[in-house]
Design a protein around this motif. Structure first.
Motif, PDB file in Angstrom:
ATOM      1  N   ILE A 293       0.855  -1.185   0.000  1.00 54.23           N
ATOM      2  CA  ILE A 293       0.000   0.000   0.000  1.00 54.23           C
ATOM      3  C   ILE A 293       0.890   1.234   0.000  1.00 54.23           C
ATOM      4  CG2 ILE A 293      -1.768   1.314   1.207  1.00 54.23           C
ATOM      5  CD1 ILE A 293      -1.432  -2.301   2.089  1.00 54.23           C
ATOM      6  N   GLY A 294       0.811   2.008  -1.069  1.00 51.78           N
ATOM      7  CA  GLY A 294       1.597   3.233  -1.154  1.00 51.78           C
ATOM      8  C   GLY A 294       0.912   4.371  -0.417  1.00 51.78           C
ATOM      9  N   VAL A 338       5.825   4.518   2.261  1.00 51.21           N
ATOM     10  CA  VAL A 338       5.592   5.958   2.425  1.00 51.21           C
ATOM     11  C   VAL A 338       6.522   6.712   1.485  1.00 51.21           C
ATOM     12  CG1 VAL A 338       5.586   7.901   4.025  1.00 51.21           C
ATOM     13  CG2 VAL A 338       4.922   5.608   4.822  1.00 51.21           C
ATOM     14  N   LEU A 339       5.926   7.537   0.630  1.00 54.10           N
ATOM     15  CA  LEU A 339       6.702   8.339  -0.321  1.00 54.10           C
ATOM     16  C   LEU A 339       6.436   9.814  -0.040  1.00 54.10           C
ATOM     17  CD1 LEU A 339       5.398   5.781  -2.448  1.00 54.10           C
ATOM     18  CD2 LEU A 339       7.553   6.579  -3.429  1.00 54.10           C
ATOM     19  N   THR A 340       7.503  10.589   0.070  1.00 51.44           N
ATOM     20  CA  THR A 340       7.393  12.009   0.350  1.00 51.44           C
ATOM     21  C   THR A 340       8.672  12.697  -0.102  1.00 51.44           C
ATOM     22  OG1 THR A 340       6.862  13.636   2.056  1.00 51.44           O
ATOM     23  CG2 THR A 340       8.339  11.813   2.680  1.00 51.44           C
ATOM     24  N   ASN A 341       8.720  14.032   0.044  1.00 49.95           N
ATOM     25  CA  ASN A 341       9.950  14.740  -0.299  1.00 49.95           C
ATOM     26  C   ASN A 341      10.868  14.817   0.916  1.00 49.95           C
ATOM     27  OD1 ASN A 341       8.912  16.769   1.362  1.00 49.95           O
ATOM     28  ND2 ASN A 341       8.074  17.928  -0.366  1.00 49.95           N
ATOM     29  N   PHE A 342      12.050  15.350   0.742  1.00 45.32           N
ATOM     30  CA  PHE A 342      13.043  15.369   1.820  1.00 45.32           C
ATOM     31  C   PHE A 342      12.580  16.231   2.999  1.00 45.32           C
ATOM     32  CE2 PHE A 342      15.616  14.247  -1.914  1.00 45.32           C
ATOM     33  CZ  PHE A 342      16.285  13.135  -1.428  1.00 45.32           C
ATOM     34  N   LYS A 343      11.839  17.311   2.717  1.00 43.98           N
ATOM     35  CA  LYS A 343      11.414  18.208   3.785  1.00 43.98           C
ATOM     36  C   LYS A 343      10.363  17.570   4.694  1.00 43.98           C
ATOM     37  CE  LYS A 343      12.434  22.432   1.189  1.00 43.98           C
ATOM     38  NZ  LYS A 343      11.902  23.705   0.634  1.00 43.98           N
ATOM     39  N   ASP A 368       9.101   8.371  -7.915  1.00 43.38           N
ATOM     40  CA  ASP A 368       8.155   8.172  -6.808  1.00 43.38           C
ATOM     41  C   ASP A 368       6.771   7.808  -7.330  1.00 43.38           C
ATOM     42  OD1 ASP A 368      10.095   8.670  -4.968  1.00 43.38           O
ATOM     43  OD2 ASP A 368       9.412  10.687  -4.427  1.00 43.38           O
ATOM     44  N   LEU A 369       6.348   8.484  -8.386  1.00 43.14           N
ATOM     45  CA  LEU A 369       5.023   8.195  -8.949  1.00 43.14           C
ATOM     46  C   LEU A 369       4.974   6.785  -9.532  1.00 43.14           C
ATOM     47  CD1 LEU A 369       2.209   9.331  -9.506  1.00 43.14           C
ATOM     48  CD2 LEU A 369       3.059  10.199 -11.697  1.00 43.14           C
ATOM     49  N   CYS A 370       6.069   6.349 -10.128  1.00 45.98           N
ATOM     50  CA  CYS A 370       6.130   4.994 -10.678  1.00 45.98           C
ATOM     51  C   CYS A 370       6.049   3.960  -9.555  1.00 45.98           C
ATOM     52  CB  CYS A 370       7.417   4.819 -11.482  1.00 45.98           C
ATOM     53  SG  CYS A 370       7.545   3.244 -12.341  1.00 45.98           S
ATOM     54  N   ILE A 371       6.680   4.253  -8.392  1.00 47.70           N
ATOM     55  CA  ILE A 371       6.600   3.330  -7.254  1.00 47.70           C
ATOM     56  C   ILE A 371       5.165   3.257  -6.740  1.00 47.70           C
ATOM     57  CG2 ILE A 371       7.352   2.953  -4.871  1.00 47.70           C
ATOM     58  CD1 ILE A 371      10.050   4.167  -5.644  1.00 47.70           C
ATOM     59  N   HIS A 377      -2.348  -0.823  -3.707  1.00 47.41           N
ATOM     60  CA  HIS A 377      -3.358   0.157  -3.313  1.00 47.41           C
ATOM     61  C   HIS A 377      -2.649   1.432  -2.884  1.00 47.41           C
ATOM     62  CE1 HIS A 377      -6.023  -3.337  -3.330  1.00 47.41           C
ATOM     63  NE2 HIS A 377      -5.156  -3.937  -2.509  1.00 47.41           N
ATOM     64  N   VAL A 378      -3.419   2.522  -2.720  1.00 47.97           N
ATOM     65  CA  VAL A 378      -2.808   3.825  -2.438  1.00 47.97           C
ATOM     66  C   VAL A 378      -3.630   4.570  -1.381  1.00 47.97           C
ATOM     67  CG1 VAL A 378      -2.323   6.123  -3.393  1.00 47.97           C
ATOM     68  CG2 VAL A 378      -1.677   4.083  -4.681  1.00 47.97           C
ATOM     69  N   ILE A 379      -2.898   5.221  -0.470  1.00 45.26           N
ATOM     70  CA  ILE A 379      -3.470   6.194   0.454  1.00 45.26           C
ATOM     71  C   ILE A 379      -2.903   7.562   0.073  1.00 45.26           C
ATOM     72  CG2 ILE A 379      -3.626   6.972   2.854  1.00 45.26           C
ATOM     73  CD1 ILE A 379      -3.165   4.063   3.713  1.00 45.26           C
ATOM     74  N   MET A 380      -3.752   8.481  -0.327  1.00 50.84           N
ATOM     75  CA  MET A 380      -3.282   9.817  -0.687  1.00 50.84           C
ATOM     76  C   MET A 380      -3.696  10.801   0.401  1.00 50.84           C
ATOM     77  SD  MET A 380      -5.905  11.162  -3.644  1.00 50.84           S
ATOM     78  CE  MET A 380      -5.292  12.830  -3.426  1.00 50.84           C
TER      79      MET A 380
END
Length: 428
Positions: A293-294, A338-343, A368-371, A377-380
């Motif tokens: 789950i992304g 969990v995908l996010t930016n460095f900040k 990141d979008l490809c991952i 499934h995805v949690i946005m």
């Protein structure tokens, strides 16, 4: 018998003899002419038959062959009639007709050669067109050739430039493509758009330059509300915009959109590598026995004072925890990516605490979008980037149900039903 009578008798006999000689000579001349004419007519008929048969084989058409055969019969009958009345006139007409048919044969041969050259040039042109399309050779949008193609109409995003970052750019392209397909028109994209490198399957026509003065501009009133303005388009080139953030613009063409948004091989290889390394580092094994789950987290820019005044909201840690629990109840073995930016990475490691969680951040948003797409499934949280991660994943998508503060400026520019597909799940 007197001298006068003898003279009269002599004159009568001379006149009779002259008439007899003239009549005999005329019959002989007439019979000879008839024989000569018949011979010439036969030769002419055979000559015409040969010419017509040659034309028939050159044309390779039953219709033209029949036409020429009937024409030859009619002309031959006419020639026969003319020859009986006036042999000299027949010779002149035959000579003129020979010259005429000789010219027709040369014209037909030149026509056939021209058609062959035209067909060859057409085939070569088609091959060159396909090669140019493959190599993405860009031509000016309003060259003389394209001006003559009055039935080719481009539907393009505002000023050909896709606005914003990756998520916004994909929104504009997908909606532009959907509007174009609805009206059986051709979507266009800027030739230098980064989407062409990220998604090589994009089918829109790349344009390098265009004269937007001749384009009819049709703009939505609000960014995240489906607009009725695009239900009718004028019979001319148009620009559409501004943000076009509603799934309803392209829901009929979802299959086509997803095929076009296939990442290039280099991005896929890099995404698989990062996902595998992150899973191994967390002590897991990349296996199909797990459900991935992304989770895309966007916070830093949304918490600024200006965005807060506009009415943007950020998803809380409790929302993420509730969404994760939702999936744990559905599936036995879960891994949350969990995908996010460095900040925002530090905030995520502090607030998203679980044994089945790994963290990934990349300087390339397309990776990141490809991952996210690779996940089941995805949690946005909020933002267009996470939206497209959910759309491309083909699984269950959970979204933050209150991305705008009620009563704010941005709240009035959004209709939840227009922005989120009806099969997605909204949680607070």
């Amino acid at each position: 018998m007197t001298k006068t009578n003898r003279r009269q008798r002599f004159l009568l006999m001379t006149a009779a003899a002259t008439c007899f000689v003239c009549m005999y000579g005329y019959n002989y001349a007439y019979n000879f002419t008839q024989i000569l004419v018949s011979k010439k007519v036969g030769e002419a008929h055979q000559e015409y038959q040969d010419k017509f048969q040659l034309l028939f084989h050159q044309n390779q058409s039953q219709y033209q062959g029949k036409f020429l055969q009937e024409k030859s019969q009619d002309q031959f009958a006419f020639i026969q009639g003319q020859s009986q009345r006036d042999p000299l006139s027949y010779r002149r007409k035959r000579q003129n007709q020979q010259d005429s048919y000789r010219g027709q044969g040369q014209t037909q041969q030149a026509s056939n050669e021209g058609q062959g050259q035209t067909q060859q040039a057409s085939n070569e042109g088609q091959g060159q067109t396909q090669q140019a399309s493959y190599e993405r050779r860009i031509q000016p949008a309003f060259s003389q050739e394209r001006r003559q193609q009055q039935y080719v109409t481009y539907v393009i995003s505002s000023k050909l430039k896709l606005i914003g970052r990756l998520g916004n750019k994909i929104w504009q392209y997908a909606s532009t493509y959907g509007i174009a397909r609805d009206w059986n028109r051709t979507a266009a994209i800027h030739a230098k758009s980064p989407l062409l490198k990220i998604f090589p399957n994009i089918s829109a026509t790349p344009l390098q330059q265009t004269d937007l003065k001749s384009f009819k501009s049709i703009m939505e009133r609000k960014c995240c509300i489906y607009s009725e303005r695009f239900k009718t388009l004028p019979p001319q080139n148009v620009t559409v915009g501004y943000c076009l953030q509603s799934w309803k613009y392209f829901f009929k063409w979802q299959h086509d959109i997803k095929q076009q948004l296939e990442f290039n091989k280099e991005i896929v290889i890099e995404a698989e590598k990062q996902l595998r390394e992150s899973v191994d580092a967390a002590g897991f094994t990349l296996s199909k026995s797990y459900t991935y789950i992304g989770i895309h987290v966007r916070r830093e820019d949304m918490t600024s004072e200006s965005n807060f005044e506009e009415g943007y909201e950020t998803a809380s840690a409790s929302y993420i925890s509730t969404a994760m629990q939702f999936f744990r109840q559905k599936f036995d073995r879960t891994i949350f990516v969990v995908l996010t930016n460095f900040k925002d990475l530090e905030w995520c490691k502090t607030n998203v605490i679980a044994n089945d969680t790994i963290f990934i951040t990349s300087p390339k948003p397309e990776v990141d979008l490809c991952i996210l797409k690779m996940c089941d499934h995805v949690i946005m949280t909020v933002g267009t980037f996470g939206w497209w991660g959910g759309f491309l994943s083909n699984g269950i998508t959970v979204y933050y149900a209150t991305p705008r503060r009620p009563g704010s400026k941005r709240y009035k520019e959004m209709v939840i039903e227009d922005y989120y597909p009806s099969n997605w799940i909204g949680l607070n």
